[in-house]
Design a protein around this motif. Sequence first.
Motif, PDB file in Angstrom:
ATOM      1  N   THR A 103      22.236  62.376  23.686  1.00  0.00           N
ATOM      2  CA  THR A 103      20.909  61.891  23.972  1.00  0.00           C
ATOM      3  C   THR A 103      20.999  60.990  25.184  1.00  0.00           C
ATOM      4  N   ALA A 104      19.838  60.653  25.730  1.00  0.00           N
ATOM      5  CA  ALA A 104      19.822  59.975  27.016  1.00  0.00           C
ATOM      6  C   ALA A 104      20.502  58.618  26.990  1.00  0.00           C
ATOM      7  N   SER A 129       8.945  62.300  33.262  1.00  0.00           N
ATOM      8  CA  SER A 129       9.629  61.016  33.175  1.00  0.00           C
ATOM      9  C   SER A 129      11.125  61.240  33.216  1.00  0.00           C
ATOM     10  N   ARG A 130      11.819  60.393  33.957  1.00  0.00           N
ATOM     11  CA  ARG A 130      13.274  60.506  34.018  1.00  0.00           C
ATOM     12  C   ARG A 130      13.868  59.948  32.738  1.00  0.00           C
ATOM     13  N   VAL A 131      14.625  60.778  32.035  1.00  0.00           N
ATOM     14  CA  VAL A 131      15.215  60.359  30.772  1.00  0.00           C
ATOM     15  C   VAL A 131      16.722  60.150  30.865  1.00  0.00           C
ATOM     16  N   ALA A 132      17.346  60.636  31.927  1.00  0.00           N
ATOM     17  CA  ALA A 132      18.787  60.468  32.058  1.00  0.00           C
ATOM     18  C   ALA A 132      19.226  60.783  33.477  1.00  0.00           C
ATOM     19  N   VAL A 133      20.409  60.295  33.810  1.00  0.00           N
ATOM     20  CA  VAL A 133      21.103  60.683  35.028  1.00  0.00           C
ATOM     21  C   VAL A 133      22.474  61.184  34.606  1.00  0.00           C
ATOM     22  N   ILE A 134      22.816  62.401  34.989  1.00  0.00           N
ATOM     23  CA  ILE A 134      24.099  62.978  34.597  1.00  0.00           C
ATOM     24  C   ILE A 134      24.956  63.206  35.824  1.00  0.00           C
TER      25      ILE A 134
END
Length: 211
Positions: A103-104, A129-134
């Motif tokens: 999860t984020a 909406s930005r939920v994560a940066v991978i």
Amino acid sequence: MKTLEEQLDAAGLQVFGCCERLSAYGPDLLQNSPLLQDFTPAEADILGASMLLVRAEPGQVMIREGESGDWMMLLLKGTVAVTKQIEVRNDDAFAYPVEGGHTADTSETAETADTANTTARPGAEVPASRVAVIRRGAAIGEMSMLDSEPRYTSCTAIDAVEAGVLGRRAIALLIRDHPGVGAKLLVKITQLMAQRLRNTSNQLVKLLRKK
């Protein structure tokens, strides 16, 4: 059914041959990537030979929410933003799952980012909406690759990105020609998805406890 190359072309991704030697990307990739952990350099190279190499420029969408595709990606270079069209009420505090096994807010390769805290007006398009940066080493898109359901999130290159693309047919050939590597890959994908489910369940429990 379109070929993998045709699907990538339709997604605006240019193919630069196969990945060939994943081990050439450095030992840290094998050590830190959840997908490649437990692979020897030789096994990683066999896997890389089954992958197509794609590159994306900053701002380019690599995976688009709602679209279908029987392939997944392994990030080899660069950073990618994961976005989701969601309606978030002020009392919502749930971490949305991100394809890639986490999860984020719990991934070692993903960090929580700015999520909208408002509800869209009726009839208005829900903003992404930005939920994560991978980052390098993360696997994305494996869930849709397996079940052929629409993509749950969008993935957009933040900087220049290189990624290996693995299709469902390539996995079948890998299992046929290199059963040991194919079996190890399926185990790792299963572990990623199980970890995502576990993290999502933990976040749901936390949310229910607050109510």
